[in-house]
Design a protein around this motif. Structure first.
Motif, PDB file in Angstrom:
ATOM      1  N   ALA A 144      -9.696  -0.008 -40.507  1.00 24.55           N
ATOM      2  CA  ALA A 144      -9.072   1.132 -39.838  1.00 24.55           C
ATOM      3  C   ALA A 144      -9.681   2.451 -40.301  1.00 24.55           C
ATOM      4  O   ALA A 144      -9.957   3.346 -39.493  1.00 24.55           O
ATOM      5  N   ASN A 145      -9.893   2.569 -41.608  1.00 27.18           N
ATOM      6  CA  ASN A 145     -10.478   3.801 -42.130  1.00 27.18           C
ATOM      7  C   ASN A 145     -11.934   3.963 -41.704  1.00 27.18           C
ATOM      8  O   ASN A 145     -12.418   5.096 -41.580  1.00 27.18           O
ATOM      9  N   PHE A 146     -12.613   2.862 -41.471  1.00 30.92           N
ATOM     10  CA  PHE A 146     -13.987   2.928 -40.967  1.00 30.92           C
ATOM     11  C   PHE A 146     -14.006   3.318 -39.487  1.00 30.92           C
ATOM     12  O   PHE A 146     -14.741   4.220 -39.070  1.00 30.92           O
ATOM     13  N   LEU A 147     -13.171   2.660 -38.682  1.00 28.72           N
ATOM     14  CA  LEU A 147     -13.194   2.870 -37.238  1.00 28.72           C
ATOM     15  C   LEU A 147     -12.697   4.252 -36.832  1.00 28.72           C
ATOM     16  O   LEU A 147     -13.173   4.821 -35.848  1.00 28.72           O
ATOM     17  N   ILE A 148     -11.740   4.807 -37.576  1.00 27.82           N
ATOM     18  CA  ILE A 148     -11.179   6.100 -37.196  1.00 27.82           C
ATOM     19  C   ILE A 148     -12.240   7.197 -37.263  1.00 27.82           C
ATOM     20  O   ILE A 148     -12.122   8.243 -36.600  1.00 27.82           O
ATOM     21  N   LYS A 149     -13.285   6.961 -38.041  1.00 20.89           N
ATOM     22  CA  LYS A 149     -14.361   7.947 -38.177  1.00 20.89           C
ATOM     23  C   LYS A 149     -15.372   7.863 -37.026  1.00 20.89           C
ATOM     24  O   LYS A 149     -16.275   8.698 -36.940  1.00 20.89           O
ATOM     25  N   LYS A 150     -15.220   6.868 -36.167  1.00 21.55           N
ATOM     26  CA  LYS A 150     -16.176   6.674 -35.067  1.00 21.55           C
ATOM     27  C   LYS A 150     -15.757   7.369 -33.777  1.00 21.55           C
ATOM     28  O   LYS A 150     -16.372   7.170 -32.736  1.00 21.55           O
ATOM     29  N   GLY A 151     -14.688   8.174 -33.847  1.00 23.73           N
ATOM     30  CA  GLY A 151     -14.248   8.893 -32.662  1.00 23.73           C
ATOM     31  C   GLY A 151     -12.860   8.466 -32.231  1.00 23.73           C
ATOM     32  O   GLY A 151     -12.260   7.557 -32.809  1.00 23.73           O
ATOM     33  N   GLY A 152     -12.348   9.152 -31.196  1.00 28.26           N
ATOM     34  CA  GLY A 152     -11.022   8.855 -30.695  1.00 28.26           C
ATOM     35  C   GLY A 152     -11.009   7.656 -29.773  1.00 28.26           C
ATOM     36  O   GLY A 152     -12.052   7.041 -29.487  1.00 28.26           O
ATOM     37  N   GLN A 153      -9.810   7.295 -29.301  1.00 31.19           N
ATOM     38  CA  GLN A 153      -9.669   6.149 -28.407  1.00 31.19           C
ATOM     39  C   GLN A 153     -10.512   6.358 -27.150  1.00 31.19           C
ATOM     40  O   GLN A 153     -10.522   7.442 -26.562  1.00 31.19           O
ATOM     41  N   GLY A 154     -11.231   5.326 -26.765  1.00 29.44           N
ATOM     42  CA  GLY A 154     -12.076   5.380 -25.578  1.00 29.44           C
ATOM     43  C   GLY A 154     -13.475   5.905 -25.836  1.00 29.44           C
ATOM     44  O   GLY A 154     -14.332   5.830 -24.947  1.00 29.44           O
ATOM     45  N   ASN A 155     -13.732   6.408 -27.025  1.00 24.62           N
ATOM     46  CA  ASN A 155     -15.065   6.910 -27.354  1.00 24.62           C
ATOM     47  C   ASN A 155     -16.071   5.750 -27.294  1.00 24.62           C
ATOM     48  O   ASN A 155     -15.867   4.724 -27.945  1.00 24.62           O
ATOM     49  N   PRO A 156     -17.168   5.892 -26.508  1.00 23.40           N
ATOM     50  CA  PRO A 156     -18.118   4.774 -26.357  1.00 23.40           C
ATOM     51  C   PRO A 156     -18.689   4.281 -27.679  1.00 23.40           C
ATOM     52  O   PRO A 156     -18.864   3.069 -27.870  1.00 23.40           O
ATOM     53  N   ASN A 157     -18.968   5.213 -28.593  1.00 20.16           N
ATOM     54  CA  ASN A 157     -19.501   4.803 -29.890  1.00 20.16           C
ATOM     55  C   ASN A 157     -18.480   3.989 -30.661  1.00 20.16           C
ATOM     56  O   ASN A 157     -18.802   2.963 -31.274  1.00 20.16           O
ATOM     57  N   ARG A 158     -17.238   4.427 -30.612  1.00 17.09           N
ATOM     58  CA  ARG A 158     -16.182   3.678 -31.298  1.00 17.09           C
ATOM     59  C   ARG A 158     -15.972   2.316 -30.658  1.00 17.09           C
ATOM     60  O   ARG A 158     -15.752   1.325 -31.366  1.00 17.09           O
ATOM     61  N   LEU A 159     -16.021   2.245 -29.338  1.00 14.72           N
ATOM     62  CA  LEU A 159     -15.758   0.983 -28.652  1.00 14.72           C
ATOM     63  C   LEU A 159     -16.768  -0.100 -29.036  1.00 14.72           C
ATOM     64  O   LEU A 159     -16.432  -1.292 -29.045  1.00 14.72           O
TER      65      LEU A 159
END
Length: 308
Positions: free
Chosen positions: A242-257
């Protein structure tokens, strides 16, 4: 007249059915019951889209608050004698709408100095989610006096398959006509009415001291020692993800997805590979861990909060 407030969040309606059955033997003469259904803003679609289901993980696990609807003026104007809090578990944590509401100024007003009974309806792992609820209630100066946990009683890997079917397809039916129905069984939902009477008795007598003991006599909580270990281990791993993914952008962010997709496959690996390993270790240490299991069963069946 005793005033009771039932606060809950539900997508499928299962939790509402359970709470209504509890109310059927709780309500009546001298007791008034109000409901507040939490609605997140924006609301979550049900059934879930597969991608969105996993994309809510970081904010849910980290309990990052979101906007929710306000209770009515009628509710806000009252001081309640008891609150029943109904919740589900999302990713080993109280669902985000529930944790968001518990962090609100409204919750501070409603819960302060108020007895609370918690009722969780989930797949099976609720132990650590309930510990997080206990912390929220303590911060609100509320008094946890009872807890009820209703779960899917089928084996872990069967319930993984059926709950996924329910959440993504929106159908609480027998997958392929072979698997059992997902979620809390219809029988358990109907039998939830057994919990209303002891809650009513405690409320009318102004004494909640032995309420949890009476609920336990009605099979309100079953603590599975293996799932305690799995829940603990899962929280350690989920915290890192969770702490890793939250740094990849908000919900729906292509990089995070892209990373959410990897997390999805990791989760499948954890369920089908890591969890069986945890079970083997659990069996190998079963005898030497007997005293600890007994202590944990007593503690997790209680309303106490271990702050160590």
């Amino acid at each position: 007249m005793k005033e009771v407030l039932i606060i809950y969040f539900t997508q499928t309606g299962q939790l509402h059915d359970i709470l209504k059955n509890v109310e059927s033997t709780l309500g009546g003469e001298n007791i008034n019951i109000d409901y507040h259904r939490i609605v997140p803003e924006p609301a979550y679609d049900f059934p879930w889209k597969n991608e969105e289901f996993y994309d809510v993980f970081p904010e849910s696990y980290l309990q990052i608050p979101q906007e929710t609807n306000q209770p009515s003026e009628k509710i806000l104007s009252k001081k309640y004698d008891l609150i029943i809090l109904g919740y589900q578990v999302w990713f080993l944590t109280p669902s985000r709408p529930i944790s968001s509401f518990l962090k609100s100024d409204t919750a501070k007003k409603l819960f302060k100095d108020t007895p609370v009974v918690t009722l969780v309806a989930c797949r099976n792992m609720w132990i650590q989610a309930q510990e997080k609820i206990k912390i929220h209630l303590k911060s609100l100066n509320a008094h946890l006096v009872g807890h009820i946990a209703l779960v899917d009683r089928h084996i872990n890997h069967i319930s993984v398959i059926t709950i996924q079917h329910w959440m993504i397809n929106g159908k609480k039916d027998r997958l392929f006509g072979i698997f059992p129905k997902p979620g809390v069984s219809d029988t358990e939902i109907a039998k939830a009415n057994r919990f209303g009477a002891p809650i009513r008795e405690a409320l009318l007598s102004d004494s909640f001291n032995d309420l949890q003991d009476k609920l336990l006599q009605l099979d309100a909580v079953r603590v599975n020692p293996y799932l305690v270990r799995t829940d603990e281990r899962g929280n350690v791993l989920f915290s890192k993800w969770a702490n890793f993914l939250i740094k990849k952008g908000g919900q729906g962010n292509p990089n995070r997805l892209k990373w959410i997709g990897l997390f999805k496959y990791y989760l499948l690996f954890a369920i089908w590979v890591i969890a069986p390993i945890v079970f083997i270790v659990f069996l190998l240490t079963y005898l030497p861990m007997t005293p600890k299991r007994k202590r944990e069963r007593i503690y997790y069946s209680s309303v106490a909060l271990n702050e160590n």
